[in-house]
Design an enzyme around this catalytic site. Sequence first.
Site, PDB file in Angstrom:
ATOM      1  N   MET A  94      -3.473  -7.400  -7.503  1.00 44.88           N
ATOM      2  CA  MET A  94      -2.814  -8.481  -8.224  1.00 44.88           C
ATOM      3  C   MET A  94      -3.802  -9.418  -8.927  1.00 44.88           C
ATOM      4  O   MET A  94      -3.513 -10.593  -9.115  1.00 44.88           O
ATOM      5  CB  MET A  94      -1.912  -9.277  -7.279  1.00 44.88           C
ATOM      6  CG  MET A  94      -0.780  -8.446  -6.680  1.00 44.88           C
ATOM      7  SD  MET A  94       0.170  -7.549  -7.930  1.00 44.88           S
ATOM      8  CE  MET A  94       1.042  -8.923  -8.656  1.00 44.88           C
ATOM      9  N   ARG A  95      -4.943  -8.883  -9.314  1.00 45.65           N
ATOM     10  CA  ARG A  95      -5.907  -9.698 -10.071  1.00 45.65           C
ATOM     11  C   ARG A  95      -6.354  -8.953 -11.313  1.00 45.65           C
ATOM     12  O   ARG A  95      -6.389  -7.719 -11.316  1.00 45.65           O
ATOM     13  CB  ARG A  95      -7.120 -10.034  -9.200  1.00 45.65           C
ATOM     14  CG  ARG A  95      -6.776 -11.140  -8.226  1.00 45.65           C
ATOM     15  CD  ARG A  95      -7.839 -11.327  -7.199  1.00 45.65           C
ATOM     16  NE  ARG A  95      -7.271 -12.098  -6.127  1.00 45.65           N
ATOM     17  CZ  ARG A  95      -7.252 -13.427  -6.081  1.00 45.65           C
ATOM     18  NH1 ARG A  95      -7.807 -14.145  -7.042  1.00 45.65           N
ATOM     19  NH2 ARG A  95      -6.687 -14.046  -5.070  1.00 45.65           N
ATOM     20  N   ASN A 144      -4.574   2.094 -13.514  1.00 42.39           N
ATOM     21  CA  ASN A 144      -3.643   1.109 -12.955  1.00 42.39           C
ATOM     22  C   ASN A 144      -2.219   1.675 -12.981  1.00 42.39           C
ATOM     23  O   ASN A 144      -1.875   2.476 -13.847  1.00 42.39           O
ATOM     24  CB  ASN A 144      -3.701  -0.181 -13.787  1.00 42.39           C
ATOM     25  CG  ASN A 144      -2.783  -1.255 -13.251  1.00 42.39           C
ATOM     26  OD1 ASN A 144      -2.762  -1.541 -12.052  1.00 42.39           O
ATOM     27  ND2 ASN A 144      -1.991  -1.860 -14.134  1.00 42.39           N
ATOM     28  N   VAL A 157      -8.847  -7.454 -13.715  1.00 43.82           N
ATOM     29  CA  VAL A 157     -10.191  -6.893 -13.578  1.00 43.82           C
ATOM     30  C   VAL A 157     -10.982  -7.177 -14.853  1.00 43.82           C
ATOM     31  O   VAL A 157     -10.480  -6.996 -15.957  1.00 43.82           O
ATOM     32  CB  VAL A 157     -10.072  -5.380 -13.294  1.00 43.82           C
ATOM     33  CG1 VAL A 157     -11.389  -4.691 -13.486  1.00 43.82           C
ATOM     34  CG2 VAL A 157      -9.539  -5.159 -11.888  1.00 43.82           C
ATOM     35  N   HIS A 204       1.678   0.543 -13.373  1.00 48.99           N
ATOM     36  CA  HIS A 204       2.491  -0.599 -13.799  1.00 48.99           C
ATOM     37  C   HIS A 204       3.971  -0.230 -13.709  1.00 48.99           C
ATOM     38  O   HIS A 204       4.375   0.845 -14.174  1.00 48.99           O
ATOM     39  CB  HIS A 204       2.114  -1.011 -15.227  1.00 48.99           C
ATOM     40  CG  HIS A 204       2.834  -2.242 -15.654  1.00 48.99           C
ATOM     41  ND1 HIS A 204       2.466  -3.501 -15.237  1.00 48.99           N
ATOM     42  CD2 HIS A 204       3.940  -2.405 -16.421  1.00 48.99           C
ATOM     43  CE1 HIS A 204       3.308  -4.381 -15.740  1.00 48.99           C
ATOM     44  NE2 HIS A 204       4.207  -3.748 -16.455  1.00 48.99           N
ATOM     45  N   GLY A 245       0.791  -1.232   0.000  1.00 44.26           N
ATOM     46  CA  GLY A 245       0.000   0.000   0.000  1.00 44.26           C
ATOM     47  C   GLY A 245       0.818   1.275   0.000  1.00 44.26           C
ATOM     48  O   GLY A 245       0.329   2.331   0.397  1.00 44.26           O
TER      49      GLY A 245
END
Length: 198
Positions: free
Chosen positions: A95-96, A112, A98, A114, A15
């Site tokens: 970490m999934r 997002n 969407v 990256h 976080g």
Amino acid sequence: MKRPLRLGVLGSGKGSNFRAIVEKIVDGQLDAEVRIVISDVDNSGILKVARDFKIPGLYVCPGRFRTRLEPEIEENIVRLLQEAQVELVILAGFMRIVKQPLLSAFPRRIINIHPSLLPKFPGLEAWKQALAAGERVTGCTVHYVEAAVDAGEILGAKTVPILLGDTPESLHARIQQSEHVLVPAVIAEIAERFHRRA
Ligand code: GRF
């Protein structure tokens, strides 16, 4: 009248990007408000940061898949974000992948972070990919989230040098320092656009 842009944050990790966003809000440098933090990892660092700042944080059980959420669980997340009146969703180390219904509930309203200069090195552990490829420079990118992974319109990027003797850890730490500047800056630009439209 101007009012803060309402954010919802999804994350799985420590976080640090979320903390950077909240610190800018607290300092008065970012006109936004985090309404809800959702994590697929119980006791994740991001939920602890939410507690530190007294922001509502929720663990959502991700279901039986490893890389994505079950549609009913995603529906539940959409409901939580909508109930919190979120206008912009930030994937801050989520970490999934969407999928629907989240994508259609927030069209061009999900961003997002990256850890590479996209389109180079999409996918996992992008800093390791850059190191292994012998690059001299890498960086971080903030982009809109679309169905294709680590694609979507690029909203901002920052370059980061790769130094002689860098390890994956030292490089990732340097990239993260840049993320902490880039992410709040991109959110501020989006907030500006929202305000102009309001
Ligand atoms: C960041 O490096 C980001 O690029 C990637 O996941 C990491 C999240 O870190 N998508 P943190 O949880 O914000 O510290």
